[in-house]
Write an enzyme that holds these catalytic residues in place. Structure first.
Site, mmCIF file in Angstrom:
data_model
loop_
_atom_site.group_PDB
_atom_site.id
_atom_site.type_symbol
_atom_site.label_atom_id
_atom_site.label_comp_id
_atom_site.label_asym_id
_atom_site.label_seq_id
_atom_site.Cartn_x
_atom_site.Cartn_y
_atom_site.Cartn_z
ATOM 1 N N GLU A 140 -0.060 6.373 -4.654
ATOM 2 C CA GLU A 140 -1.124 5.727 -4.913
ATOM 3 C C GLU A 140 -2.489 5.503 -3.754
ATOM 4 O O GLU A 140 -4.163 6.142 -4.597
ATOM 5 C CB GLU A 140 -1.342 4.755 -5.340
ATOM 6 C CG GLU A 140 -2.529 4.194 -6.254
ATOM 7 C CD GLU A 140 -2.146 3.034 -7.051
ATOM 8 O OE1 GLU A 140 -0.781 3.230 -7.682
ATOM 9 O OE2 GLU A 140 -3.031 2.275 -7.312
ATOM 10 N N TYR A 195 5.325 -6.696 -4.601
ATOM 11 C CA TYR A 195 4.061 -6.206 -4.847
ATOM 12 C C TYR A 195 3.054 -7.395 -5.672
ATOM 13 O O TYR A 195 3.929 -8.376 -6.824
ATOM 14 C CB TYR A 195 4.578 -4.907 -6.281
ATOM 15 C CG TYR A 195 3.206 -4.364 -6.634
ATOM 16 C CD1 TYR A 195 2.047 -3.842 -6.260
ATOM 17 C CD2 TYR A 195 3.117 -4.410 -7.784
ATOM 18 C CE1 TYR A 195 1.252 -3.228 -7.167
ATOM 19 C CE2 TYR A 195 1.980 -3.932 -8.555
ATOM 20 C CZ TYR A 195 0.990 -2.595 -8.521
ATOM 21 O OH TYR A 195 -0.381 -2.477 -8.479
ATOM 22 N N ASP A 197 1.262 2.766 -7.949
ATOM 23 C CA ASP A 197 2.081 1.220 -7.291
ATOM 24 C C ASP A 197 2.736 1.457 -9.300
ATOM 25 O O ASP A 197 2.738 1.893 -9.747
ATOM 26 C CB ASP A 197 0.673 0.216 -8.017
ATOM 27 C CG ASP A 197 0.068 0.311 -6.725
ATOM 28 O OD1 ASP A 197 0.572 0.771 -5.598
ATOM 29 O OD2 ASP A 197 -1.094 -0.185 -6.432
#
Ligand SMILES: [Zn+2]
Ligand SMILES: [Zn+2]
Length: 934
Positions: free
Chosen positions: A7, A311, A105
């Site tokens: 990303e 995350y 992600d």
């Protein structure tokens, strides 16, 4: 070739290092993007979304009659590349790739970014295998595992993201346009409306209304002081709050000796360890550390990309079984948390705590690797990392245990109580200092013992209005109501602040924020209620789950929006009137010092100023810096002296520029100018201000009669003052002109703004453009100008001064331009050349030129140049034109040679010297001239 797409660039770089070892990776910079190559693998990072959704052409113009706001509901939507270089690179590699792995992600947004990449790849390569790697932490283990277990892209999840993008675009654009146009707002003050934004704003406004409507009531708290084993202790009346004054007084009066212990209760309390962190809890924790929601998310994302935490966008509060807690704790056996890790090992609970939510996409937020203080550059990131580590520790520690004690007593007839607590087992509290629990260890009491009554107290208090929302509290509330997602909530709040709908933290709505909410609630309540947004949010969940197609959800949302437009359009006039009335207040800053009517912030183009609402009866006004420095906005603070609200300039991406009270700064900025008038003093200026004279222009306009009254001067003295002031005004005008000139011609650089250059020039005595035009460029280097800049500045100044003179002497602008472009803008130069040459060079007729030259010469008190008639000119030049071009004829004519007869007589060599034309060419032309003159 295997192409891996991350990303962001930083993630691509880390993945490359994990897969090959740092030494082998070759980083290739290609303009906008870097990619990483090793063996037969290329890894590149996107920049988040590389395409965006927008309306097809034709919908850009807000005022278009053909496409009113409502037409946006059904307008076609296209995808436009926003990062062309990256898209180009992606497609270049995709053509050659045999496998592409999308490693964006792992969430809705990431899936959508993946789908965007998928479509770009398919456009150039229909065969290549495209798969998807999903990971929740950027560590070597996780990445390798994710690549080995790659699956197909989840198109349903991506569609959910895409439908959100489209719905937000359509709702936001159509409603924002409608409202802004209806309220006649300019481009710099649009009234934005949004699907999530508007209900969120409404919550803040609602809270403010509750606060406004709140009427405080009095209550009383009764306490007494006593003593045991040398320690003074406070006991509270068991009644708690007394809301009745008489009742409180009676209880207070009845509080007297003897003070006797009636009951001692000891107990045991379990103090549970906290549950694992999700995004909301992270934001709440960060806010206690003084970190704002959006900054906390920004730093958390950075920690994630660098592999230090998992995350950070997650709803999960239950650790996955795959996380081996004891093994994971070993990571912290060294480094900053070694002592704490040892403590945790000795106080570990059999299974970690768990919260209410368990999802499978991401784990709760936990530290994935050990970082040192040096690894993490900034203090905020370190604070956040430490918090995440300690929270992880706390969730795997045993509960804390307390011994509680309650001592009840009677003071004559009145019951009082003291409570205390003592930690028996610290458990998780040993590693988690963020929620302090104070011990209050009490001495040992026995029932029936008598205590001294040292004093008694009845404290009068007021009930408090409900508190304004803090960012973190609001995010929690949004989550409860299903507004926005874990990824967008904090962004919505930043947007509200950016649009000037709210300010401060705790947050308070601005006048505009309230006005917009009031109007929407009055006429289209659905927009401000969370229900509608929640429904749409649920529908997007259905898309992700594959139970509802995207097209159906989109068309339902469009129908919903069309319904809202019905209501809005029906009431358009009322909405517009209401909004304008409600927002006018945002511009009013207080009473006019001259007439007492209200002063307003006013805008004309990019210039802004404070003006009186009584204009034109009252002409008071005070200038503000132009809007390029930021939009002038009223603040809460009020100047005590002038009762005017302070003003600040707000510009995107720049800190606010606080100007303070506009009248104070108006007075201050004119003080220097007043002091330039000989004999003027500070107290004199005060007298002037008291008579509402703030500027030199006002001073002059006042006239000698008025002035002699204020200062008690004789008429001639007052007249002298005014004429001096006129001189000062002229000087200031010239200075302003020069400053304008400098900002038009000097490119600002860091540490060298326009005002600095101007100030330096003024201090060198170069106070106006005329002085600048006469300056030596070398002398200007002190003002931080380069040689070339100084040179061109002086030239430009000369041109300007010359043009001004020529105009003054009566040369019209259009003709002047022609002279200037022929290099004849300087009046001296202009009259020094022959009109024939000027005519050839500019195309202006000789007669006109002769007139202009005559006027200029008269003004310069010089003899006029030779005057020629048009006929003579035409007759003379025609035969020469047969043989030579303008490069030869213009220089000759400028020197006065334009007839064959003159040419024949002239000496070729001398003429060549004077005109710069080649002697051979002149000689040849002479031959021709001889022929024609014979
Ligand atoms: Zn006024
Ligand atoms: Zn003031």
């Amino acid at each position: 070739m295997h192409l891996i797409i991350a990303e962001k660039n930083i993630v691509a770089e880390r993945i490359a290092a994990f897969l090959s070892g740092k030494e082998k990776v070759q980083a290739v910079k290609d303009g906008a993007a870097t990619h990483y190559i090793f063996d037969d693998t290329i890894i590149m990072g996107l920049r988040g979304h590389v395409v965006e959704v927008d309306f097809v052409d034709g919908y850009k113009n807000w005022r278009s009659a053909e496409h009113p706001p409502r037409s946006l509901i059904d307008a076609d939507i296209i995808k436009i590349p926003t990062e062309k270089k990256i898209v180009g690179l992606l497609q270049k590699f995709s053509r050659k790739a045999t496998r592409v792995t999308i490693a964006t992600d792992y969430d809705t947004e990431g899936e959508l970014i993946g789908k965007e990449a998928f479509e770009l790849i398919r456009a150039v390569n229909t065969k290549v295998v495209i798969d998807r790697a999903r990971f929740s932490a950027i560590t070597k283990e996780e990445i390798i595992k994710a690549l080995n277990e790659a699956t197909p892209l989840d198109f349903n999840l991506a569609s959910a993201g895409e439908s959100r993008q489209i719905i937000d675009l359509v709702w936001g654009a159509s409603l924002t346009r409608f409202l802004s146009i209806t309220a006649h707002r300019g481009a710099d003050s649009i009234l934005s409306v949004g699907r999530v934004q508007s209900p969120t704003l409404a919550m803040i406004v609602d809270r403010e209304r509750e606060i406004d409507a709140f009427v405080p009531t009095l209550y009383w708290i009764l306490t007494l002081a006593t003593k045991k084993d040398g320690a003074e202790l406070e006991a509270r009346h068991t009644h708690g709050r007394f809301t009745d004054a008489a009742e409180a007084k009676a209880a207070y009066d009845a509080t007297k000796n003897p003070l006797k212990v009636t009951e001692v209760i000891t107990g045991h309390k379990i103090d549970r360890a906290p549950t694992p962190l999700d995004t909301t809890a992270l934001i709440v924790g960060a806010s206690r550390l003084g970190i704002s929601a959006s900054y906390a998310m920004n730093r958390a994302e950075d920690l994630y990309m660098r592999g230090f935490i998992s995350y950070p966008r997650t709803d999960n509060t239950t650790y996955p079984k795959s996380l081996k807690i004891s093994d994971h704790l070993k990571i912290f056996a060294h480094g900053a948390f070694a002592g704490d890790a040892r403590y945790v090992k000795e106080h570990m609970r059999p299974v970690p705590t768990r919260g209410k939510k368990e999802t499978t996409d991401h784990p709760p937020i936990y530290p994935t690797s050990l970082a040192s203080r040096e690894d993490i550059a900034d203090d905020v990131s370190w604070k956040l990392y430490e918090f995440i580590v300690r929270r992880f520790f706390a969730t795997i520690c045993i509960d804390a245990e307390w011994e509680t004690m309650k001592v009840n007593m009677s003071a004559s007839t009145e019951p009082y109580t003291i409570t205390g607590g003592r930690i028996l087992e610290a458990g998780w509290r040993g590693v988690y200092p963020y929620s302090k629990a104070e011990e209050n260890i009490l001495p040992v009491f026995t029932v029936g013992e008598t205590l001294p009554l040292l004093s008694k107290n009845s404290e009068e208090k007021e009930t408090q209005p409900p508190a304004r929302y803090t960012q973190s509290r609001l995010i929690q509330r949004m989550e409860e109501l299903g507004l926005g997602t874990k990824s967008t909530r904090h962004e919505v709040i930043s947007k509200l602040a950016g649009r000037k709908y709210i300010e401060g933290n705790p947050m308070k709505p601005t006048i505009v924020g309230r006005a917009v909410t009031d109007s929407l609630e009055e006429f289209a309540g659905t927009i401000t209620e969370p229900t509608m947004t929640k429904t749409l949010e649920e529908h997007m969940g259905d898309i992700a789950a594959g139970t509802k197609p995207m097209e159906v959800v989109l068309s339902e949302s469009r129908k919903m929006l069309a319904g809202i437009f019905e209501d809005l359009e029906k009431n358009q006039d009322a909405i517009g009137r209401g909004l304008m009335e409600r927002t006018r207040e945002e511009q009013i800053i207080g009473p006019c010092p001259v007439c007492g009517r209200s002063l307003q912030i006013k805008r004309v183009g990019s210039s802004q100023f404070i003006g009186c609402s009584g204009y034109p009866d009252c002409t008071f006004n005070a200038g503000l810096p132009p809007a390029t420095w930021g939009n002038a906005v009223k603040m809460d603070e009020v100047c005590e002296e002038h009762k005017l609200h302070h003003v600040q300039l707000l510009r995107k991406g720049a800190p606010a520029w606080k100007l303070g009270c506009p009248l104070c700064s108006h007075i201050k900025s004119n003080t220097d100018a007043f002091m330039l008038i000989p004999g003027m003093t500070e107290s004199g200026i005060k007298k002037l201000n008291a008579a509402h004279i703030y500027t030199i222009s006002e001073f002059i306009a006042m006239g000698p009669v008025e002035l002699s009254k204020i200062f008690g001067l004789t008429r001639p003295v007052a007249e002298k003052y005014i004429s001096d002031a006129q001189g000062v005004l002229g000087l200031l005008k010239k200075r302003t002109e020069m400053k304008k000139f400098i900002s038009a011609h000097v490119v600002p650089r860091r540490g060298r703004g326009h005002s600095k250059v101007s100030a330096a020039l003024i201090s060198m005595g170069v106070t106006d453009i005329t002085a600048l035009s006469k300056a030596h460029p070398a002398d200007l280097l002190e003002a931080k100008l380069s040689e070339a800049e100084a040179e061109s500045l002086v030239t430009e100044a000369k041109n300007l001064v010359n043009s001004a003179k020529m105009k003054e002497y009566g040369v019209p602008t259009i003709t002047l331009k022609k002279y200037v472009s022929a290099g004849l803008g300087d009046p001296e130069k202009f009259i020094a050349v022959h009109p024939a040459g000027v005519s050839l060079a500019t195309g202006v007729s000789v007669t006109t030129i002769c007139n202009h030259q005559k006027r200029v010469a008269e003004n310069l008190c010089r003899p006029g140049p030779e005057k020629i008639s048009k006929a003579a000119f035409d007759e003379g030049i025609a035969p020469l034109r047969e043989k030579a071009g303008p490069d030869v004829l213009i220089p000759l004519a400028l020197a006065g040679i334009y007839r064959p007869a003159q040419l024949v007589k002239a000496d070729a060599k001398t003429l060549a010297k004077v005109t710069g034309v080649d002697a051979k060419q002149i000689a040849e032309l002479q031959k021709h001239a001889k022929k024609v003159s014979e």
